[in-house]
Every structure is written in structure tokens, then in C-alpha cells.
Design a protein around this motif. Structure first.
Motif, PDB file in Angstrom:
ATOM      1  N   LEU A 187       0.846  -1.192   0.000  1.00 62.69           N
ATOM      2  CA  LEU A 187       0.000   0.000   0.000  1.00 62.69           C
ATOM      3  C   LEU A 187       0.883   1.245   0.000  1.00 62.69           C
ATOM      4  O   LEU A 187       1.701   1.438   0.899  1.00 62.69           O
ATOM      5  N   PHE A 188       0.717   2.072  -1.030  1.00 59.70           N
ATOM      6  CA  PHE A 188       1.442   3.344  -1.124  1.00 59.70           C
ATOM      7  C   PHE A 188       0.479   4.460  -0.747  1.00 59.70           C
ATOM      8  O   PHE A 188      -0.629   4.524  -1.285  1.00 59.70           O
ATOM      9  N   THR A 189       0.903   5.326   0.176  1.00 61.81           N
ATOM     10  CA  THR A 189       0.018   6.407   0.598  1.00 61.81           C
ATOM     11  C   THR A 189       0.764   7.739   0.598  1.00 61.81           C
ATOM     12  O   THR A 189       1.968   7.793   0.833  1.00 61.81           O
ATOM     13  N   SER A 201       3.843  12.915   4.513  1.00 61.89           N
ATOM     14  CA  SER A 201       4.794  11.895   4.117  1.00 61.89           C
ATOM     15  C   SER A 201       4.224  10.975   3.049  1.00 61.89           C
ATOM     16  O   SER A 201       3.016  10.887   2.872  1.00 61.89           O
ATOM     17  N   ILE A 202       5.143  10.302   2.361  1.00 66.86           N
ATOM     18  CA  ILE A 202       4.741   9.234   1.456  1.00 66.86           C
ATOM     19  C   ILE A 202       5.232   7.935   2.067  1.00 66.86           C
ATOM     20  O   ILE A 202       6.409   7.822   2.433  1.00 66.86           O
ATOM     21  N   PHE A 203       4.312   6.969   2.206  1.00 69.51           N
ATOM     22  CA  PHE A 203       4.607   5.706   2.882  1.00 69.51           C
ATOM     23  C   PHE A 203       4.449   4.516   1.944  1.00 69.51           C
ATOM     24  O   PHE A 203       3.674   4.571   0.995  1.00 69.51           O
ATOM     25  N   SER A 205       3.616   0.387   2.896  1.00 72.32           N
ATOM     26  CA  SER A 205       3.424  -0.542   4.012  1.00 72.32           C
ATOM     27  C   SER A 205       2.632  -1.763   3.557  1.00 72.32           C
ATOM     28  O   SER A 205       2.253  -1.856   2.394  1.00 72.32           O
ATOM     29  N   MET A 206       2.406  -2.661   4.467  1.00 73.92           N
ATOM     30  CA  MET A 206       1.560  -3.845   4.320  1.00 73.92           C
ATOM     31  C   MET A 206       2.229  -5.073   3.699  1.00 73.92           C
ATOM     32  O   MET A 206       2.041  -6.170   4.176  1.00 73.92           O
ATOM     33  N   GLY A 207       2.963  -4.901   2.609  1.00 73.18           N
ATOM     34  CA  GLY A 207       3.382  -6.063   1.821  1.00 73.18           C
ATOM     35  C   GLY A 207       4.657  -6.736   2.301  1.00 73.18           C
ATOM     36  O   GLY A 207       5.032  -6.633   3.467  1.00 73.18           O
ATOM     37  N   ARG A 208       5.323  -7.419   1.389  1.00 77.86           N
ATOM     38  CA  ARG A 208       6.540  -8.167   1.699  1.00 77.86           C
ATOM     39  C   ARG A 208       7.713  -7.228   1.922  1.00 77.86           C
ATOM     40  O   ARG A 208       8.623  -7.514   2.688  1.00 77.86           O
ATOM     41  N   LEU A 209       7.728  -6.107   1.174  1.00 77.23           N
ATOM     42  CA  LEU A 209       8.865  -5.201   1.259  1.00 77.23           C
ATOM     43  C   LEU A 209       8.841  -4.439   2.579  1.00 77.23           C
ATOM     44  O   LEU A 209       7.799  -4.303   3.204  1.00 77.23           O
ATOM     45  N   SER A 210      10.036  -3.956   2.974  1.00 77.51           N
ATOM     46  CA  SER A 210      10.114  -3.247   4.252  1.00 77.51           C
ATOM     47  C   SER A 210       9.281  -1.962   4.206  1.00 77.51           C
ATOM     48  O   SER A 210       9.069  -1.372   3.155  1.00 77.51           O
ATOM     49  N   HIS A 211       8.801  -1.559   5.379  1.00 76.48           N
ATOM     50  CA  HIS A 211       8.074  -0.294   5.468  1.00 76.48           C
ATOM     51  C   HIS A 211       9.058   0.838   5.208  1.00 76.48           C
ATOM     52  O   HIS A 211      10.198   0.793   5.648  1.00 76.48           O
ATOM     53  N   ILE A 212       8.598   1.823   4.486  1.00 79.17           N
ATOM     54  CA  ILE A 212       9.501   2.892   4.096  1.00 79.17           C
ATOM     55  C   ILE A 212       8.713   4.187   3.979  1.00 79.17           C
ATOM     56  O   ILE A 212       7.510   4.169   3.727  1.00 79.17           O
ATOM     57  N   ARG A 213       9.373   5.319   4.187  1.00 78.56           N
ATOM     58  CA  ARG A 213       8.686   6.609   4.127  1.00 78.56           C
ATOM     59  C   ARG A 213       9.663   7.708   3.711  1.00 78.56           C
ATOM     60  O   ARG A 213      10.862   7.467   3.592  1.00 78.56           O
ATOM     61  N   THR A 214       9.134   8.921   3.502  1.00 76.18           N
ATOM     62  CA  THR A 214      10.005  10.059   3.254  1.00 76.18           C
ATOM     63  C   THR A 214      10.572  10.506   4.604  1.00 76.18           C
ATOM     64  O   THR A 214       9.991  10.234   5.645  1.00 76.18           O
ATOM     65  N   GLU A 215      11.676  11.210   4.569  1.00 70.54           N
ATOM     66  CA  GLU A 215      12.274  11.690   5.810  1.00 70.54           C
ATOM     67  C   GLU A 215      11.346  12.669   6.513  1.00 70.54           C
ATOM     68  O   GLU A 215      10.619  13.421   5.869  1.00 70.54           O
ATOM     69  N   HIS A 216      11.380  12.660   7.844  1.00 71.06           N
ATOM     70  CA  HIS A 216      10.597  13.589   8.642  1.00 71.06           C
ATOM     71  C   HIS A 216      11.034  15.017   8.364  1.00 71.06           C
ATOM     72  O   HIS A 216      12.229  15.282   8.250  1.00 71.06           O
ATOM     73  N   ASP A 217      10.064  15.923   8.331  1.00 71.35           N
ATOM     74  CA  ASP A 217      10.372  17.355   8.374  1.00 71.35           C
ATOM     75  C   ASP A 217      11.431  17.818   7.393  1.00 71.35           C
ATOM     76  O   ASP A 217      12.254  18.647   7.736  1.00 71.35           O
ATOM     77  N   ASP A 218      11.418  17.258   6.200  1.00 69.13           N
ATOM     78  CA  ASP A 218      12.352  17.754   5.194  1.00 69.13           C
ATOM     79  C   ASP A 218      11.543  18.502   4.147  1.00 69.13           C
ATOM     80  O   ASP A 218      10.926  17.895   3.273  1.00 69.13           O
ATOM     81  N   GLU A 219      11.540  19.833   4.267  1.00 69.94           N
ATOM     82  CA  GLU A 219      10.682  20.620   3.375  1.00 69.94           C
ATOM     83  C   GLU A 219      11.172  20.605   1.929  1.00 69.94           C
ATOM     84  O   GLU A 219      10.450  21.012   1.039  1.00 69.94           O
ATOM     85  N   ARG A 220      12.382  20.096   1.702  1.00 69.46           N
ATOM     86  CA  ARG A 220      12.835  19.956   0.316  1.00 69.46           C
ATOM     87  C   ARG A 220      12.058  18.845  -0.387  1.00 69.46           C
ATOM     88  O   ARG A 220      11.902  18.849  -1.595  1.00 69.46           O
ATOM     89  N   LEU A 221      11.592  17.867   0.384  1.00 69.52           N
ATOM     90  CA  LEU A 221      10.845  16.746  -0.191  1.00 69.52           C
ATOM     91  C   LEU A 221       9.372  17.094  -0.354  1.00 69.52           C
ATOM     92  O   LEU A 221       8.816  16.998  -1.442  1.00 69.52           O
ATOM     93  N   LEU A 222       8.753  17.474   0.757  1.00 72.06           N
ATOM     94  CA  LEU A 222       7.326  17.798   0.757  1.00 72.06           C
ATOM     95  C   LEU A 222       7.136  19.004   1.668  1.00 72.06           C
ATOM     96  O   LEU A 222       7.561  18.984   2.816  1.00 72.06           O
ATOM     97  N   LYS A 283      14.254   4.932   4.264  1.00 66.34           N
ATOM     98  CA  LYS A 283      13.657   6.142   3.682  1.00 66.34           C
ATOM     99  C   LYS A 283      13.775   6.006   2.164  1.00 66.34           C
ATOM    100  O   LYS A 283      14.697   5.368   1.662  1.00 66.34           O
ATOM    101  N   TRP A 284      12.843   6.628   1.443  1.00 66.87           N
ATOM    102  CA  TRP A 284      12.907   6.557  -0.016  1.00 66.87           C
ATOM    103  C   TRP A 284      14.257   7.064  -0.507  1.00 66.87           C
ATOM    104  O   TRP A 284      14.700   8.144  -0.102  1.00 66.87           O
ATOM    105  N   SER A 285      14.862   6.310  -1.408  1.00 67.36           N
ATOM    106  CA  SER A 285      16.143   6.760  -1.951  1.00 67.36           C
ATOM    107  C   SER A 285      16.023   7.086  -3.433  1.00 67.36           C
ATOM    108  O   SER A 285      17.008   7.430  -4.076  1.00 67.36           O
TER     109      SER A 285
END
Ligand SMILES: *[C@@H]1O[C@H](CO)[C@@H](O)[C@H](O)[C@H]1NC(C)=O
Ligand SMILES: *[C@@H]1O[C@H](CO)[C@@H](O)[C@H](O)[C@H]1NC(C)=O
Ligand SMILES: *[C@@H]1O[C@H](CO)[C@@H](O)[C@H](O)[C@H]1NC(C)=O
Ligand SMILES: *[C@@H]1O[C@H](CO)[C@@H](O)[C@H](O)[C@H]1NC(C)=O
Ligand SMILES: *[C@@H]1O[C@H](CO)[C@@H](O)[C@H](O)[C@H]1NC(C)=O
Length: 631
Positions: A187-189, A201-203, A205-222, A283-285
Motif C-alpha cells: 500500500l502506497f500512501t 509523508s509518502i509511505f 506498508s503492508m506487503g513483503r517489502l520493508s516499510h519505508i517513508r520520506t524523511e521527517h520534516d524535510d521541506e525539500r521533499l514535501l 527512507k525513499w532513496s
């Protein structure tokens, strides 16, 4: 008759003039047909579903053409509606929070309304189950809904034994912006994932792959994003190269002159990204983003930008790598208000992501194009065989690549729409456009994209736009204005089924369906049908009816349709009423008495037609036009 000498009989001649739709007199602000809510019901063109509980508070809809159902998530409930007839044979899951949960939620300072259970996620999970997530009274959770595998199978119930925590999968509240897409079991959110609605944030979750998200509080990302849509669009046949695209708006850091400037964005990541080894762990790379531009070229080279993205629609094509993307925008410019629709091709989106990165040397510097050496593998690219196959996962990427991606998430160039301008612009303030869905239709003279546009007052506009190559201009034709809901409520969700030729439309309190076309309504004459320029309709020799491009040659011989020009004179040559039909579709004769009033009908069915009355005093004198009283 004139026996008394001073009473004169008046002959009143009324002409219904059908205006040339194709020529210079074409009127683009009025729809050809306007149908009221009542007319749509009487024509059996719409059906409406009202929740039997009296409330709905719709938040999400899921179209399932295979099961022939429309799933609808609202406040404390999920409905399964029939695609055939939305008002008949519904199934319901009542899903309120427990009294204990509501109490806990209210202890945290929320009110009763906020502590209800708002369903915000509905996806197909597998052949037997839907995935659903809801706010759970500021404690989001996810669960599965068992649905019948076969059409006759009447199952529709919540698997209450398998529910799980929903943080990162569903927002805590009912109203913050949120998008989600399920790819396989992942699930991508895009969401504000915390209780305070601050952590954008962009997350995954749920599936086989590890849970991953954008870095906290990085205004360059979002930077205070508002999420509008998310979709998986493959780049090629290598599944390891699949990417998810997020459409959103945010405060643009690169708009240096004005800190509050909002830009529309496309963000993109690799589906199989599992983050870096030493930097960006979990974190997303591979996250990159670019500006999505929709602007009208102005005089003095000052363009008008439409930056508030309101809705996105992906029109599938035979090539699943290249859907056509429709964006609906508005502008918050204080000079003028308006809406625009722009079309984007994947090739121009990919070109921008393959182009230069934006760079800012330091706080004192301006944003510029990055001209230094770009590391290998290219930041933002996926770990796949297409990319050389040297790297099994993003964790194997060299630190250089990961560090570069982290520091350069923004592309330098902006994504421009097809033809470098909108396909439709509305600045008359008549409609506030909110939702868009598109159907691609084969007509006699080519392919047309019919736009269905939902407004904030319960109306759906059906529009085609025609590009003139020589003039580089766009002509828009509003075919129909349909008052779907009785009350002028905002349309908040639309799903389209080309297979069924139906549009499903959600407002906060009801769900409606409407058929794409009702060709009869244009009138039965050949000219009426041709002037309508509706790609779904053609004159079949007797009436205006549904046009099927595949029908046999024999049937086709009688077909008359001209969407591009609406040239009825040519199309209907040799038919009844030709010549006449163009400028005099109907004639009425009425009698009146001088100095007394007679009612002269003046509202024709077609809004692009005009009625003109002439008065003749006695038989000998000439006809004079009756001018409408300006009121
Ligand atoms: C109608 O009204 C006009 C002006 O009010 C008057 O001059 C004329 O004589 C009237 N005609 C008849 C037939 O009453
Ligand atoms: C209205 O349309 C539905 C299908 O959408 C059909 O089942 C029904 O019979 C129609 N009703 C009338 C009165 O034509
Ligand atoms: C679908 O997923 C649900 C929830 O994980 C599971 O219980 C069910 O067995 C699955 N069905 C199939 C056909 O795989
Ligand atoms: C423009 O779009 C934004 C985002 O959907 C919305 O908040 C705003 O009200 C819209 N403005 C107008 C005038 O429709
Ligand atoms: C005017 O017309 C109405 C009805 O059409 C009639 O009742 C009335 O007597 C007429 N008045 C005159 C002055 O002719």
C-alpha cells in the motif's frame, strides 16, 4: 375581422433558428443541451442512491467492473451498490466505532463528529477480499471485507478478526488530503500520518517489502503538500523498473520571490525502493519531483499560471506504459479567477525526470541547473536489469547516488502540457470545476476525448475540445450540462465505466449514475443531430441515435455525423429540410390583438438555438421583427 375598424388582427410569426455550431458564431459558453435533475430522472438517464440511514458522508469510491459493483466508503459505513442500477439492491456494512473507542477519542479533546469512523481506503486486495482502512476515531485501522467471488455470490461482510493498526496507511482525521494506491500487496500512501496532522509523508506498508517513508520534516521533499492522486505507471516491461507517481501541490521553495507560492507537482519513486544502506535507511532513496505547469501564454510574455491542482485523471490507452494524463487546475491569482484543464503525455514527464536536476549552492544562492557530475547509477533510477542490473536493490547503491538523490529531489525543468496550453479554460465564473473523468470515443471523423467535469453545484458538464492544427487553437464544445443532484452540492468523486457507458458520481450525501448519452434529445432531424456534434450520436436515416464505429457498411451508409465541423449542410444534403433546417427548423403562427398581450414562446430546447418573432399587421403589410423587451 377588422369589422370595428380599430381592432387589428396581428399575425405573429415565430422562427426557431439553429445557430451554426461550426462557424464563427459558435457559442462556447452555453451548452447545447441543459437537462434538469427532474428531466434526467424522467428520461431514466440517471438513478440516485441515498443512504437509507439518512447520512453517508462519502469519502471514497471504488469501481469494480468485474463484480459489477460500486463500493462506497463513508461515515461508519461501507456500501456495495449495483453498477447496473445504483438505487437497487445495495448491501451495507455498518462499521461504527465502539462506545469505548469514542469515549477515548473524546477524552483526547475531539468532538463526537471527529470520533466517528470515516472509511478512507477501499482497494481490491485479492479475488475474495477488499482492503479497507478508516480513521477509527483518531486511531486509524485497516481490515478486510469479504466480497463474493462470483456475481451471484451475495457476500459482503467485514472480517473483523483480521484488522491491523492503520498508521501510515490512513490519516487520523476525515478531512486531511490523502491518496493511496495498492500495488500487489504493497500500500502506497501520501498523507499526514500523525495525530496532529502535521507529518506529511509518502509511505509504503503492508506487503513483503520493508516499510519505508520520506524523511521527517524535510521541506525539500514535501512542503505542506495537498495530495491529489497516485498511480503506478510502468516504464517498460521490466517490473523492477515500475514507478509510482504522486500528484500533489505544495509550497514551492524554488519560487524565491514569494514564500507562499503554490506549485503543482509530480513526484515519483521506484516501487521496489528499500532505502539506502548507510544514508536514508528505510527512507525513499529514489524520490524525485518536478513542477507540473498548466499556463496560458499571455501578451507581453506574461503567462497566466493555473497552479492549484484539483483533480487528476489517467486515461488508459492500449499501451499501459503511456496513459494520457488530464489535470484539472484553478488559479488563485488575485487578478482573475478561473479553471483550466491540461493534458500531459508520459514522454514529456519522463523527459523531465531524465533531464537536469535543480541545484542550490547555499542559502545565499539562487536555484540553478546542476551542472556537475551526476553519479552512477543515476539518482532516481530503479534497481533493475534495464538499468544495467549491477545493483540488486537500492541498498547496494553507492552512497554518492543516495546522497545526491537526497540533496537534489527537484528536477530543473517543468513538465509542460501537450500543445503548451490548456485544452479548456473557464474564466467566466459560471462554473467551479472540481472533478474530471474522460472517455475516449471513436467517431466517424476520428477519435475524441469526451470530458465529464463535475462542478461544485451538482452539475456535470460533458465537453469535447477540438484542436485546430493550422490555427494552433482549441475549440471547446459544451455538449451537455446535466444537473445530476437536485441540490447544488459539490461533486467530490467520479468513477467512469466506458464498458457500461456510465458515469458514477458522488456527493457528500448521495451517489448518482448517469448514462454518457441520450441522442434522442438532440431532435430527430438530420441537421439537429449533426449540429449537436456529439461523438456518441449520429443520424441513422430516421433519428439521432447511438453511433457505433464497428457497425456494418450497409448501416453505415445512412450515418450522418460531423463532430469536427458540425457541417449539417454537407452531411444532410438531399435529406428533408436541408437548407431550411439550417436556418429555420420550426415555424409557429400565432394570432394576437393590438394593444393586448400574447405569449410568445422564446426558450428553445437547444441552448444554441434562437427564437425570433415577426409581427405582421393585417395581410398586406410586411413583417417586422419583434424585439424582446430588455429587462
Ligand atoms: C393602441 O394603443 C395606442 C397607444 O397606446 C393607441 O394610439 C392606439 O389607438 C390603440 N389601438 C387600438 C386598436 O386600441
Ligand atoms: C431504466 O433503466 C434501467 C437500466 O438502467 C432499466 O433496468 C429500467 O427498466 C429502465 N426503466 C424504465 C422505466 O425504462
Ligand atoms: C485474500 O486476502 C485475505 C486477507 O489476507 C485472506 O484471508 C484470503 O484468504 C485471501 N484470498 C485469496 C483467494 O487469496
Ligand atoms: C482551487 O483549488 C483548491 C484546491 O482544490 C481549493 O482549495 C480552492 O477552493 C479552489 N479555488 C476555487 C476558486 O475553486
Ligand atoms: C385581451 O385578451 C384577453 C385574453 O386573451 C381578453 O380576455 C381581453 O378581453 C382582451 N382585452 C382587450 C381589450 O381586447
Amino acid at each position: 375581422m377588422a369589422s370595428a375598424g380599430h381592432i387589428i388582427t396581428l399575425l405573429l410569426w415565430g422562427y426557431l433558428l439553429e445557430l451554426w455550431a461550426g462557424g464563427h458564431t459558435a457559442d462556447t459558453t452555453h451548452p447545447r443541451l441543459r437537462l434538469s435533475h427532474k428531466e434526467l430522472l424522467n428520461l431514466n438517464r440517471t438513478a440516485i442512491f441515498h443512504s437509507p440511514l439518512g447520512f453517508l458522508d462519502l469519502h471514497t469510491m471504488l469501481l469494480d467492473e468485474y463484480q459489477e459493483r460500486l463500493f462506497v466508503g463513508g461515515k461508519d459505513l461501507v456500501y456495495s451498490l449495483s453498477l447496473e442500477r445504483i438505487s437497487d439492491g445495495y448491501k451495507e456494512i455498518h462499521w461504527p466505532n465502539t462506545a469505548l473507542k469514542i469515549e477515548e477519542c473524546m477524552m483526547k479533546g475531539k468532538d463526537v463528529g471527529e470520533c466517528a469512523n470515516y472509511v478512507r481506503v477501499l482497494h481490491h486486495y485479492n479475488k475474495t477480499h477488499l482492503l479497507t482502512c478508516s480513521t477509527g476515531g483518531f486511531e486509524p485501522l485497516c481490515a478486510f471485507i469479504r466480497v463474493g467471488y462470483h456475481l451471484e455470490d451475495p457476500l459482503f461482510h467485514l472480517e473483523s478478526t483480521i484488522s491491523e493498526r492503520g498508521r501510515g496507511k490512513c490519516p487520523y482525521d476525515s478531512s486531511s488530503s490523502f491518496v493511496s494506491t495498492l500495488i500487489g500487496t504493497e500500500l502506497f500512501t501520501g498523507l499526514y500520518s500523525d495525530y496532529w496532522i502535521r507529518d506529511a509523508s509518502i509511505f509504503r506498508s503492508m506487503g513483503r517489502l520493508s516499510h519505508i517513508r520520506t524523511e521527517h520534516d524535510d521541506e525539500r521533499l514535501l512542503n505542506e503538500p495537498r495530495f491529489v492522486g497516485s498511480y503506478m505507471i510502468p516504464d517498460n516491461e521490466d517490473r523492477d523498473d515500475n514507478k509510482v507517481y504522486f500528484f500533489f501541490t505544495e509550497k514551492a521553495l524554488e519560487a524565491e520571490d514569494n514564500a507562499h507560492t503554490i506549485y503543482a507537482r509530480v513526484g515519483r519513486l521506484c516501487v521496489n525502493d528499500i532505502g539506502g544502506q548507510r544514508i536514508l535507511v528505510n527512507k525513499w532513496s529514489t524520490f524525485l519531483k518536478a513542477r507540473l505547469v498548466c499556463s496560458v501564454p499571455g501578451t507581453n510574455r506574461i503567462d497566466t499560471y493555473f497552479d492549484e491542482l484539483e483533480d487528476i485523471f489517467l486515461l488508459p490507452t492500449r499501451d499501459h506504459k503511456n496513459p494520457v494524463i488530464f489535470g484539472l487546475f484553478n488559479t488563485t491569482s488575485n487578478v482573475f479567477r478561473g479553471h483550466a484543464i491540461c493534458v500531459y503525455h508520459m514522454s514529456s514527464i519522463r523527459a523531465v525526470f531524465n533531464g537536469p536536476y535543480a541545484h542550490k549552492e547555499g542559502p545565499e544562492y539562487h536555484w540553478s541547473v546542476y551542472e556537475g557530475k551526476v553519479p552512477y547509477p543515476r539518482p532516481g533510477s530503479c534497481a533493475s536489469t534495464v538499468n544495467g542490473g549491477g545493483y540488486r536493490t537500492t541498498r547496494d547503491y553507492p552512497d554518492d547516488t543516495i546522497r545526491f538523490a537526497r540533496n537534489h529531489p527537484l528536477m530543473y525543468q517543468a513538465i509542460k502540457p501537450a500543445h503548451k496550453k490548456p485544452i479548456l479554460v473557464k474564466t467566466d465564473g459560471k462554473y467551479n470545476l472540481k472533478q474530471i473523468a474522460v472517455d475516449r470515443v471513436e467517431a466517424e471523423d476520428g477519435q475524441y476525448d469526451v470530458l465529464f467535469i463535475g462542478t461544485d453545484n451538482g452539475i456535470v458538464l460533458k465537453v469535447i475540445t477540438i484542436y485546430n492544427q493550422e490555427m494552433e487553437s482549441m475549440e471547446e464544445v459544451i455538449l451537455e450540462e446535466l444537473q445530476i443532484f437536485k441540490d447544488p452540492v459539490p461533486i467530490i468523486s467520479m468513477e467512469i465505466s466506458s464498458k457500461r457507458q456510465q458515469l458514477y458520481i458522488g456527493s457528500a450525501s448521495a451517489v448518482a449514475q448517469v448514462r454518457f448519452h441520450h441522442c434522442d434529445m438532440y431532435g430527430s432531424a438530420c441537421a439537429d443531430c449533426c449540429l449537436a456534434r456529439d461523438p456518441y450520436c449520429a443520424w441513422d436515416g430516421i433519428s439521432c441515435s447511438r453511433y457505433y464505429p464497428t457497425s456494418t457498411h450497409a448501416k453505415r451508409r445512412f450515418r450522418r455525423q460531423d463532430v469536427r465541423h458540425g457541417n449539417a449542410a454537407q452531411q444532410c444534403f438531399g435529406q428533408q429540410f436541408v437548407g431550411d433546417a439550417l436556418d429555420k427548423t420550426e415555424e409557429h403562427l400565432a394570432y394576437g390583438i393590438e394593444n393586448n398581450s400574447s405569449l410568445l414562446e422564446c426558450t428553445p430546447r437547444s441552448l444554441q438555438a434562437k427564437v425570433i418573432w415577426f409581427v405582421q399587421k393585417g395581410h398586406e403589410t410586411g413583417k417586422e421583427e419583434v424585439k424582446a423587451m430588455s429587462s
